[in-house]
Scaffold this motif. Sequence first.
Motif, PDB file in Angstrom:
ATOM      1  N   ILE A  10      -5.188   5.856   8.796  1.00  0.00           N
ATOM      2  CA  ILE A  10      -4.209   4.879   8.618  1.00  0.00           C
ATOM      3  C   ILE A  10      -3.730   4.420   7.791  1.00  0.00           C
ATOM      4  N   GLY A  11      -1.992   4.828   7.668  1.00  0.00           N
ATOM      5  CA  GLY A  11      -1.898   4.498   5.965  1.00  0.00           C
ATOM      6  C   GLY A  11      -0.320   3.708   6.353  1.00  0.00           C
ATOM      7  N   LEU A  12      -0.256   2.857   5.704  1.00  0.00           N
ATOM      8  CA  LEU A  12       0.079   1.314   5.336  1.00  0.00           C
ATOM      9  C   LEU A  12       1.136   1.140   4.842  1.00  0.00           C
ATOM     10  N   VAL A  13       2.061   1.202   4.790  1.00  0.00           N
ATOM     11  CA  VAL A  13       3.414   1.873   3.698  1.00  0.00           C
ATOM     12  C   VAL A  13       3.924   0.525   2.932  1.00  0.00           C
ATOM     13  N   THR A  53       1.520   1.933  -1.942  1.00  0.00           N
ATOM     14  CA  THR A  53       2.677   1.124  -2.993  1.00  0.00           C
ATOM     15  C   THR A  53       2.775   1.150  -3.682  1.00  0.00           C
ATOM     16  N   ARG A  54       4.294   1.029  -5.247  1.00  0.00           N
ATOM     17  CA  ARG A  54       4.784   1.148  -6.024  1.00  0.00           C
ATOM     18  C   ARG A  54       3.803   0.861  -6.696  1.00  0.00           C
ATOM     19  N   ARG A  55       3.372   1.509  -8.038  1.00  0.00           N
ATOM     20  CA  ARG A  55       3.302   1.569  -9.218  1.00  0.00           C
ATOM     21  C   ARG A  55       4.350   0.426  -9.844  1.00  0.00           C
ATOM     22  N   SER A  56       3.455  -1.062 -10.499  1.00  0.00           N
ATOM     23  CA  SER A  56       4.742  -2.259 -11.489  1.00  0.00           C
ATOM     24  C   SER A  56       3.640  -2.274 -12.657  1.00  0.00           C
ATOM     25  N   LEU A  99       4.769   9.989  -1.645  1.00  0.00           N
ATOM     26  CA  LEU A  99       3.857  10.464   0.215  1.00  0.00           C
ATOM     27  C   LEU A  99       3.553  11.012   0.412  1.00  0.00           C
ATOM     28  N   GLU A 100       4.467  12.375  -0.243  1.00  0.00           N
ATOM     29  CA  GLU A 100       4.118  13.385   0.863  1.00  0.00           C
ATOM     30  C   GLU A 100       2.954  14.380  -0.137  1.00  0.00           C
ATOM     31  N   GLU A 101       2.913  14.083  -1.039  1.00  0.00           N
ATOM     32  CA  GLU A 101       1.532  14.206  -1.821  1.00  0.00           C
ATOM     33  C   GLU A 101       0.234  13.918  -1.130  1.00  0.00           C
ATOM     34  N   ALA A 119       8.880   6.369   4.403  1.00  0.00           N
ATOM     35  CA  ALA A 119       8.382   7.348   5.329  1.00  0.00           C
ATOM     36  C   ALA A 119       8.418   7.864   6.419  1.00  0.00           C
ATOM     37  N   LEU A 120       9.399   7.225   7.266  1.00  0.00           N
ATOM     38  CA  LEU A 120       9.964   7.845   8.638  1.00  0.00           C
ATOM     39  C   LEU A 120       9.845   9.702   8.151  1.00  0.00           C
ATOM     40  N   PRO A 121      10.447   9.895   7.869  1.00  0.00           N
ATOM     41  CA  PRO A 121      10.924  11.587   7.227  1.00  0.00           C
ATOM     42  C   PRO A 121       9.567  12.396   6.922  1.00  0.00           C
ATOM     43  N   VAL A 122       8.646  11.523   6.444  1.00  0.00           N
ATOM     44  CA  VAL A 122       7.070  12.833   5.916  1.00  0.00           C
ATOM     45  C   VAL A 122       6.611  12.875   7.180  1.00  0.00           C
TER      46      VAL A 122
END
Length: 400
Positions: A10-13, A53-56, A99-101, A119-122
């Motif tokens: 499971i990927g939780l974005v 998540t995004r690196r902050s 995310l594609e990677e 994420a939807l297009p991925v």
Amino acid sequence: MSTTTEPLRIGLVSLHTSPGDEPGSGEVGGMNVVVRHQAEALADRGHQVEIITRRSSPTQPDSVSLVPGVCLRFLSAGPAEPVPKGEHDAFIEPFRAGLEELGPYDVLHSHHWFSGVAALPVARERGIPHVQSFHSIAAESDTPLSEGERPESAGRPAGERMLARESDAVVVVSSAEAATVRTRLGGDASRTWIVPPGVDGSVFRPAGAGARRAETPYVVAAARVQPLKGLDLAIEAVAGIGREARPTLVIAGDASSEAGDYVDELRRLAAAHGIADRVTFVGPQSRADLAFLFRGAAAVLVPSHSETYGLVALEGSASGVPVVAAAAGGLREAVVDGETGVVLESRDPGDWAAEIERILTDDSYAAGLAAAGREHAERLSWERSAAGLEDVYRRVLGRS
């Protein structure tokens, strides 16, 4: 508890905020709590979960293990520093590329619209299901707004409508949110699933028998400090309680990046009502510290203008404390009016003051609300919440 069927990847974005961060600071709120606890409960059921998540911060690694079975991954998208929530739409495309990677995944579950648009297009490219959770839904520019609710840029409503209509499933936390998905976004009711959040009853628990109460009773409002949370009403309500019964109001939470000088406005409001000495700002609290604060409180106040559910109300109930909440969105479901607390249609400070004062002065009444609240919360565990999510995932995968 582990699942007896095939485990899922499971990927939780969660693009704009990390579920690994402490709730109550900046943009870190109920969504972070929900994603983190559901991830851990899904892992307990035997699944492999990655939170993306995004690196902050430049010091964040590529990945870190939160608990066995849950990995938190950081993707570079935009500057490696905190950025106001409203600016994250600029990072959707680079986040999607990262995310594609990753993967492989059996299902991608996005939290908030930034994540879904990335994420939807991925998911479509990989031929796997996409599940969307909104946590909050923007008001249209021509929609009458509640006080404290602001319209968003054109991109958000359009993105949310697309996600509601094109995702394989939409997971909401309340009937109120389900109705908003259907009426505001045009989502299909047959693909919208209600999965309530849970509460950790071992952390949020009542004070033990004989526990000493504070010499001066206090009530708590725990929220990001922004107009949408209605903290001005909490101050005015406390000001309306007679001096002898008046509690201290403890406000727990950090100012949102978009709150401007709202904290100063609240301080000025308290001073104008002559109760500056009865309003205390304690800043963001750890989960353990917030639970401790709740246990000693006479009541938890949730005066929000809008809530998809109102997790803090459930945490207050689990702590064995009466809850006084606004009749906004999912708060009508988080609080059972007249049983676990009071749900007020009115935003008149006098009405709020009267209800809070009754709780403060009628011990039998308060004890009844507290006991029923704890019983209500015990039925809503994170394991139950994760089981509901698993059911959705298996349905969209055709494995139920």
